[in-house]
Motif scaffolding. Structure first.
Motif, short mmCIF file in Angstrom:
data_model
loop_
_atom_site.label_atom_id
_atom_site.label_comp_id
_atom_site.label_asym_id
_atom_site.label_seq_id
_atom_site.Cartn_x
_atom_site.Cartn_y
_atom_site.Cartn_z
N LEU A 260 -8.87 -36.39 0.14
CA LEU A 260 -10.03 -37.00 -0.53
C LEU A 260 -9.99 -36.84 -2.04
N HIS A 261 -8.80 -36.66 -2.59
CA HIS A 261 -8.69 -36.44 -4.04
C HIS A 261 -9.13 -37.66 -4.85
N TRP A 262 -9.19 -38.81 -4.24
CA TRP A 262 -9.52 -40.05 -4.95
C TRP A 262 -11.02 -40.26 -5.08
N VAL A 263 -11.83 -39.45 -4.43
CA VAL A 263 -13.29 -39.63 -4.47
C VAL A 263 -13.79 -39.37 -5.89
N THR A 264 -14.56 -40.30 -6.42
CA THR A 264 -15.07 -40.20 -7.79
C THR A 264 -16.53 -39.76 -7.78
N PRO A 265 -17.03 -39.27 -8.90
CA PRO A 265 -18.46 -38.90 -8.97
C PRO A 265 -19.38 -40.08 -8.70
N GLN A 266 -18.94 -41.28 -9.08
CA GLN A 266 -19.79 -42.45 -8.85
C GLN A 266 -19.98 -42.72 -7.36
N MET A 267 -18.95 -42.46 -6.56
CA MET A 267 -19.07 -42.69 -5.12
C MET A 267 -20.08 -41.74 -4.48
N LEU A 268 -20.15 -40.51 -5.02
CA LEU A 268 -21.09 -39.53 -4.49
C LEU A 268 -22.44 -39.57 -5.19
N CYS A 269 -22.58 -40.46 -6.17
CA CYS A 269 -23.82 -40.53 -6.96
C CYS A 269 -24.12 -39.19 -7.62
N VAL A 270 -23.10 -38.61 -8.23
CA VAL A 270 -23.26 -37.32 -8.91
C VAL A 270 -23.89 -37.56 -10.28
N PRO A 271 -25.04 -36.98 -10.55
CA PRO A 271 -25.73 -37.20 -11.83
C PRO A 271 -25.22 -36.28 -12.93
N VAL A 272 -23.92 -36.25 -13.13
CA VAL A 272 -23.31 -35.38 -14.14
C VAL A 272 -22.39 -36.23 -15.00
N ASN A 273 -22.58 -36.15 -16.31
CA ASN A 273 -21.76 -36.88 -17.26
C ASN A 273 -20.79 -35.90 -17.92
N GLU A 274 -19.55 -35.91 -17.46
CA GLU A 274 -18.56 -34.97 -17.98
C GLU A 274 -18.06 -35.35 -19.36
N VAL A 338 -16.66 -28.85 -4.91
CA VAL A 338 -15.77 -28.35 -3.85
C VAL A 338 -14.55 -29.26 -3.73
N LEU A 339 -14.74 -30.57 -3.80
CA LEU A 339 -13.61 -31.50 -3.72
C LEU A 339 -12.69 -31.34 -4.92
N LYS A 340 -13.27 -31.10 -6.07
CA LYS A 340 -12.46 -31.00 -7.28
C LYS A 340 -11.76 -29.65 -7.38
N GLY A 341 -12.40 -28.58 -6.90
CA GLY A 341 -11.81 -27.25 -6.99
C GLY A 341 -10.92 -26.88 -5.82
N GLY A 368 -29.17 -16.92 -0.04
CA GLY A 368 -29.15 -17.58 1.26
C GLY A 368 -29.28 -19.09 1.15
N TYR A 369 -30.10 -19.55 0.20
CA TYR A 369 -30.29 -21.00 0.02
C TYR A 369 -28.99 -21.66 -0.45
N TYR A 370 -28.34 -21.07 -1.45
CA TYR A 370 -27.11 -21.66 -1.96
C TYR A 370 -25.98 -21.57 -0.92
N PHE A 371 -25.93 -20.48 -0.16
CA PHE A 371 -24.90 -20.36 0.87
C PHE A 371 -25.11 -21.40 1.96
N THR A 372 -26.36 -21.65 2.34
CA THR A 372 -26.64 -22.67 3.34
C THR A 372 -26.21 -24.05 2.86
N ASN A 373 -26.45 -24.33 1.57
CA ASN A 373 -26.03 -25.62 1.01
C ASN A 373 -24.51 -25.74 0.97
N LEU A 374 -23.81 -24.64 0.71
CA LEU A 374 -22.35 -24.69 0.73
C LEU A 374 -21.84 -25.02 2.12
N CYS A 375 -22.46 -24.43 3.14
CA CYS A 375 -22.08 -24.76 4.52
C CYS A 375 -22.33 -26.24 4.81
N CYS A 376 -23.46 -26.77 4.30
CA CYS A 376 -23.74 -28.20 4.50
C CYS A 376 -22.72 -29.06 3.77
N ALA A 377 -22.31 -28.64 2.56
CA ALA A 377 -21.32 -29.41 1.80
C ALA A 377 -19.98 -29.46 2.54
N VAL A 378 -19.56 -28.34 3.10
CA VAL A 378 -18.29 -28.31 3.85
C VAL A 378 -18.39 -29.18 5.09
#
Length: 506
Positions: A260-274, A338-341, A368-378
């Motif tokens: 999935l290296h080709w996935v771009t921020p625009q596809m995920l609707c990431v609100p981050v301007n690098e 996670v995809l980028k790292g 606990g909240y951030y760990f739960t979100n990481l599990c959801c992301a994976v």
């Protein structure tokens, strides 16, 4: 208060240009324990929190033990009956009654002992085996030179407990006893070792205030030091053990992320301007933190890396949008990080935290909240498909196989003195180009549909013609209409004479 995590476009303009995104939806019911206790759940615990999972696990375990005991007792009774019958038929009459009873009692005692040994925890056998090995040769842990980090943590733990005087000595003895017990239980499964660790955390936490008089505000700090001490020493044996499939899962996740290296921020609707330097630095720090998680030994330190990564993500979103970030913005950005790292041994680290972390940290709080979100992301990455990225299945398959790659924003090719308006213009042109390609696909499909309708009409017409030719319609000449009885006899037809009334004499 918990927020629902759902993928939505960044603004209504993009929503009008793109079809509605159907991404993963993580609401409060999925984040929390499915038993409704109010704590965070975890996929490794089948959606339960640590407390509820242990309760369910103990119930199932006790039920299984009871069933095993009943089976063993039934088999033992059957064997005793068979033994008694065989002895009575093989000359048991020559034995006196007392000798027979003594032999029967000894045999019964031997069988009961065998059954008890079968259902007794293997720690006893392991302890005896360890004692025999210690008698023959020195323990490998004595010959092995302790690592610098282990020595440092041990010294820090002892210095920390000195401030508690007598309670500190009791806590240290409990920890040493737990470590000795774990050394004798290396042959147990990783789930059973995790259960032992969780029981130890609970027992120590229950004794800190009433028995050892530790102030409530220092309980969490003491538990953190205990976890740091025991898990630093146990890390080598319980992290990604060979008896589990953690390594297999790590390789599967890494392979999936690489695909999935080709996935771009625009596809995920990431609100981050690098393109903003400060935001770019935050993204780099977030990736560094999530990768650094694998270098830590203590579950709490691994959680701290996840928390720092999440805070950098929130800061990057805040700088980009000039407003506080929401949960709807956080989860897609975490997936992008996670995809980028592509963190090493991601599943092993998640499993290690789940099994041996102090359960209070996973059940509540920001960790606990951030760990739960990481599990959801994976979990989202593992089941990511074309619909989640708003792509056609054909494009998704081409991107996954490497036949082609999506068009990237070539913002780095612009010189620094180019104004933002020119960059935005090129982005709009690229968007129009994508819309033009979609329109061409729609027109092509419409023409194909039109051709299919024409072919279908012609085919039906031909079938009708073939049927008419095979079964021709014969039209017979029209027959002459019959004259009505009451009409005038124009053509002088030979009709019978009319009936005449007749009189009958009575």
């Amino acid at each position: 208060m918990f927020l629902s995590l759902t993928f939505f476009p960044l603004n209504r303009k993009k929503m009008s240009l793109k079809s509605e995104r159907r991404g993963i939806h993580v609401d409060q019911s999925e984040l929390l324990c499915k038993k409704g206790c109010g704590y965070y759940g975890n996929p490794a615990w089948q959606g339960f929190c640590s407390k509820c999972w242990r309760e369910e696990y103990h119930k199932a375990r006790q039920k299984q033990i009871q069933e095993d005991w009943e089976l063993a007792e039934r088999l033992q009774r059957e064997e005793e009956e068979a033994y008694a019958s065989s002895q009575s038929t093989q000359g048991a009459q020559s034995l006196t009654f007392s000798k027979f009873e003594e032999k029967k009692t000894n045999e019964k005692t031997r069988k009961v002992t065998t059954v008890k040994k079968f259902f007794t925890a293997s720690s006893r056998a392991g302890a005896k085996k360890a004692e025999i090995q210690e008698a023959k040769a020195p323990s490998p842990s004595i010959n092995r030179q302790a690592s610098i980090e282990t020595d440092r943590v041990s010294k820090e733990f002892i210095e920390f407990l000195k401030t508690y005087h007598k309670p500190g000595q009791d806590i240290y003895k409990q920890c040493k006893l737990f470590l000795d017990t774990m050394n004798h239980k290396r042959d147990l499964s990783i789930e059973e070792q995790s259960e032992c660790a969780q029981d130890f955390y609970q027992n120590v936490a229950e004794k800190l205030q009433p028995r050892w008089k530790v102030p409530p505000e220092k309980v969490e700090k003491v538990m953190d030091q205990i976890e740091k001490y025991i898990m630093t020493r146990q890390y080598k044996y319980v992290f990604c053990p060979e008896t589990t499939d953690d390594e297999k899962k790590d390789l599967a996740v890494q392979k999936r992320i690489r695909a999935l290296h080709w996935v771009t921020p625009q596809m995920l609707c990431v609100p981050v301007n690098e393109e903003i330097p400060e935001v770019s630095d935050m993204v780099v720090k977030a990736i560094t933190d999530i990768i650094e998680m694998d270098s830590k030994r203590v579950p709490r330190d691994k959680l701290a890396c996840i928390t720092k990564c999440s805070k950098h993500i929130f800061n990057a979103i805040k700088i980009t949008k000039n407003e506080p970030a929401s949960a709807d913005d956080f989860l897609p950005t975490l997936i992008y990080i996670v995809l980028k790292g592509n963190p090493p041994r991601l599943q092993s680290n998640i499993q290690y935290i789940t099994r041996f972390c102090n359960p209070s940290r996973l059940m509540t709080g920001e960790d606990g909240y951030y760990f739960t979100n990481l599990c959801c992301a994976v979990a989202f990455i593992e089941k990511l498909d074309a619909q989640s990225l708003n792509l056609s299945q054909e494009d998704f398959d081409r991107f996954m196989t490497g036949q082609t790659s999506p068009k990237k924003q070539e913002s780095d090719s612009f010189s620094p003195d180019v104004c933002l308006g020119v960059k935005q213009m090129y982005k709009n042109l690229d968007l129009l180009s994508q819309l033009n390609e979609r329109q061409e696909r729609i027109v092509t499909e419409a023409k194909k549909l039109e051709k299919d309708l024409i072919d279908w009409t012609e085919g039906i017409t031909k079938e009708v013609q073939d049927i008419v030719e095979k079964y021709p319609l014969e039209i017979k000449p029209k027959s002459q209409a019959l004259a009505a009885i009451d009409s005038e006899n124009v053509e002088n037809d030979k009709l019978p004479p009319p009936l005449q009334p007749q009189v009958y004499a009575g």
